[in-house]
Design a protein around this motif. Sequence first.
Motif, short mmCIF file in Angstrom:
data_model
loop_
_atom_site.label_atom_id
_atom_site.label_comp_id
_atom_site.label_asym_id
_atom_site.label_seq_id
_atom_site.Cartn_x
_atom_site.Cartn_y
_atom_site.Cartn_z
N ASP A 428 -14.59 0.52 47.35
CA ASP A 428 -14.63 1.09 46.24
C ASP A 428 -13.45 0.62 44.93
O ASP A 428 -14.23 0.88 43.52
CB ASP A 428 -14.41 2.52 46.08
CG ASP A 428 -15.89 3.38 46.66
OD1 ASP A 428 -16.83 2.84 46.86
OD2 ASP A 428 -15.85 3.96 47.70
N SER A 429 -12.39 0.57 45.29
CA SER A 429 -11.74 0.06 44.38
C SER A 429 -11.36 -1.04 42.86
O SER A 429 -11.57 -1.41 41.80
CB SER A 429 -9.82 -0.03 44.01
OG SER A 429 -9.64 1.52 44.94
N LEU A 430 -12.42 -2.26 44.15
CA LEU A 430 -12.57 -3.42 43.28
C LEU A 430 -14.30 -3.32 42.53
O LEU A 430 -14.04 -4.08 42.01
CB LEU A 430 -13.16 -4.41 44.45
CG LEU A 430 -11.77 -5.14 45.51
CD1 LEU A 430 -12.46 -5.98 46.77
CD2 LEU A 430 -10.54 -5.67 44.42
N ALA A 431 -14.95 -2.33 43.57
CA ALA A 431 -16.29 -1.94 42.80
C ALA A 431 -15.93 -1.51 41.50
O ALA A 431 -17.06 -1.30 40.29
CB ALA A 431 -17.71 -1.31 44.01
N MET A 432 -15.01 -0.45 41.34
CA MET A 432 -14.67 -0.16 39.63
C MET A 432 -13.88 -0.63 39.25
O MET A 432 -14.70 -0.62 37.87
CB MET A 432 -13.51 1.26 39.89
CG MET A 432 -12.96 1.99 38.99
SD MET A 432 -12.04 3.37 39.29
CE MET A 432 -10.66 1.82 39.46
N GLY A 433 -13.04 -1.59 39.52
CA GLY A 433 -12.75 -2.83 38.18
C GLY A 433 -13.76 -3.69 37.95
O GLY A 433 -14.04 -3.69 36.43
N MET A 434 -14.74 -4.02 39.16
CA MET A 434 -16.57 -4.84 38.68
C MET A 434 -17.22 -3.63 37.22
O MET A 434 -17.75 -4.32 36.07
CB MET A 434 -16.88 -5.21 39.50
CG MET A 434 -18.12 -6.08 39.22
SD MET A 434 -18.22 -7.58 38.50
CE MET A 434 -17.66 -8.68 39.42
N ALA A 435 -17.21 -2.60 38.03
CA ALA A 435 -18.12 -1.84 37.01
C ALA A 435 -17.55 -1.39 35.02
O ALA A 435 -17.74 -1.52 34.33
CB ALA A 435 -18.06 0.25 37.37
N LEU A 436 -16.03 -1.43 35.02
CA LEU A 436 -15.66 -1.63 34.30
C LEU A 436 -15.53 -3.08 33.09
O LEU A 436 -15.79 -2.83 32.14
CB LEU A 436 -14.21 -1.34 34.05
CG LEU A 436 -13.08 0.53 34.08
CD1 LEU A 436 -12.10 0.28 34.84
CD2 LEU A 436 -13.96 1.23 33.74
N VAL A 437 -15.42 -3.95 33.68
CA VAL A 437 -15.51 -5.07 33.28
C VAL A 437 -17.14 -5.37 32.70
O VAL A 437 -17.50 -5.75 31.80
CB VAL A 437 -15.73 -6.44 34.50
CG1 VAL A 437 -15.96 -7.81 34.26
CG2 VAL A 437 -13.71 -6.33 34.53
N LEU A 438 -18.19 -4.67 33.48
CA LEU A 438 -19.51 -4.78 32.89
C LEU A 438 -19.93 -3.80 31.16
O LEU A 438 -20.37 -4.05 30.84
CB LEU A 438 -20.60 -4.92 34.40
CG LEU A 438 -20.29 -5.25 35.31
CD1 LEU A 438 -20.99 -4.90 35.87
CD2 LEU A 438 -20.97 -6.74 34.86
N PHE A 439 -19.16 -2.19 31.87
CA PHE A 439 -18.96 -1.71 31.03
C PHE A 439 -18.36 -1.54 29.36
O PHE A 439 -19.45 -1.45 28.84
CB PHE A 439 -18.52 -0.43 31.68
CG PHE A 439 -18.86 1.01 30.87
CD1 PHE A 439 -20.23 1.59 30.79
CD2 PHE A 439 -17.17 2.25 29.85
CE1 PHE A 439 -20.30 2.51 29.45
CE2 PHE A 439 -17.34 2.80 29.36
CZ PHE A 439 -19.02 3.04 29.17
N ILE A 440 -17.65 -2.18 29.51
CA ILE A 440 -17.25 -2.05 28.10
C ILE A 440 -17.42 -3.10 27.26
O ILE A 440 -18.05 -2.61 25.82
CB ILE A 440 -15.20 -2.57 28.76
CG1 ILE A 440 -14.58 -1.91 29.19
CG2 ILE A 440 -14.73 -3.05 27.41
CD1 ILE A 440 -12.87 -1.88 29.53
N PRO A 441 -17.35 -4.28 27.46
CA PRO A 441 -18.96 -5.00 26.72
C PRO A 441 -20.05 -4.37 26.22
O PRO A 441 -20.79 -4.39 24.99
CB PRO A 441 -18.98 -6.30 27.35
CG PRO A 441 -18.57 -6.43 28.69
CD PRO A 441 -17.56 -5.65 28.50
N TYR A 442 -20.68 -3.69 27.43
CA TYR A 442 -22.32 -2.31 27.14
C TYR A 442 -22.07 -1.75 26.24
O TYR A 442 -22.83 -2.29 25.48
CB TYR A 442 -22.55 -2.71 28.26
CG TYR A 442 -24.02 -2.12 28.56
CD1 TYR A 442 -25.20 -2.30 28.03
CD2 TYR A 442 -23.82 -0.66 28.72
CE1 TYR A 442 -26.11 -2.24 27.89
CE2 TYR A 442 -25.27 0.29 28.43
CZ TYR A 442 -26.38 -0.86 28.55
OH TYR A 442 -27.45 0.08 28.00
#
Length: 463
Positions: A428-442
């Motif tokens: 879940d921690s790794l998934a959160m990191g990926m979520a932030l990577v996708l969300f910030i530019p979006y």
Amino acid sequence: MKTDNTELFEYMPVSKAVITLIIPTVISQIITVIYNMADTFFIGQMNDPNQVAAATLAMPPFVMLTGIANLFGIGGSSLISRSLGTGDREKAKECAAFSIWSAAAASFLYGIIMYLIRPVIFPLLGTDANTYGYCSNYVLWTITIGGIPTVLNACLAHLVRAEGYSREASFGVALGGILNIIFDPILIFPLKLGVTGAAIATMLSNVIAMTYFVFLLRKNTERTVIKFSLRDYSLQQGIPKEILFVGFPSFVMMLMGVFSNTVLNRIVVSYSNQAIAGMGIAKKIDMLAFAIANGMTQGVLPLIGYTYAANKWKRMRAVIKTAFIYSVAVALAGAVLLFVCAVPVVKGFIDDKETVAYGQHFLRIICVTCPAVSVTMMIISVFQATGQKTRPMILSLLRKGGLDIPFMFLMNAVSGADGIPWATPIADSLAMGMALVLFIPYRKQLKETIAYDCHCRNMGTGR
């Protein structure tokens, strides 16, 4: 139900609008988890680890009903809220009809198939001679007989919430949960039905909750876009594609969750039925934190979708920010509470020393992931509310199945049963990191898109 929620969607202060939508949803989600926990609690009072283990092993296929409800409910909710944001009530009505009838058909087929293949699928889930019969009875009543009302109860709640009626939607979901808690002890103990009684209680409570939604919508048929007429069922305007693609990540999340829990059960059951019972209790308790995060995201989704379709960037940004703050704060508080109270909470479910030892250990580890889950779920909700398809799919695959299953095998090899639950917080921690990577530019892309739309509308050219 009132005739219009424009005040809530467009003018109500953001904090008040967010709270108005999320509090009823969170309460209903909590009650839903409590009634799921009630099954385990009341079954556990029989002090039979085999029946507790059976209820745990039968849970993954039952959870798939929620996946079906989310596929059509969340997908339909997103498209309805966006259609209402652009003033297209006719399309919103067709979206609702497609979601309702498709969800009913899918749940019916799933219930029949699951019962027919149970001799094949149950051993794969981890059943043995001591748990097979209990699992079979549970699936018969909750999925084969109770599948349609279970799915429609949740699906209709999503659709009603899309029009801004969070309180009415949440009352229906909560009604089912409360009735289940009432029916459980009656059917399990005086009638001596055990785990079968818990399954019948779940089926009956969902039938009554579904009936509530039918009467609610029939009573307000002139005011709502949600109809039961097959004449409104439409495959035009890209409705099936839009609903299925937006709802599919939520379905995949449940599907991967089922796969993940099945693998987890298969690994843990190799130790003992006490271990699987302890894990089942810990997972049920941890579902409370997940339910709060899920309730917040589901509650705020229609507001995000409406403001997005109406090109209100400033208001949408404020909604997202407020929802994030509330969600993370509550998740942190829940994680602390579950960690501190792990032993007495698990012991309240079953008075078996070995089961309690496993349960409290598992709970203290998996509750650590609560804040990460809240962040990931909120980002997925933003993607779904704005009609995104690929990004939420990536996160859904990563969160369950893509990351946690490999770590389950790794931690089992390294630390045995004590190490298995660590796969959850790591994944879940790794998934959160990926979520932030996708969300910030979006987030930047959203601002530019809405600004362009507003400019085009001001110039009278359209997009």
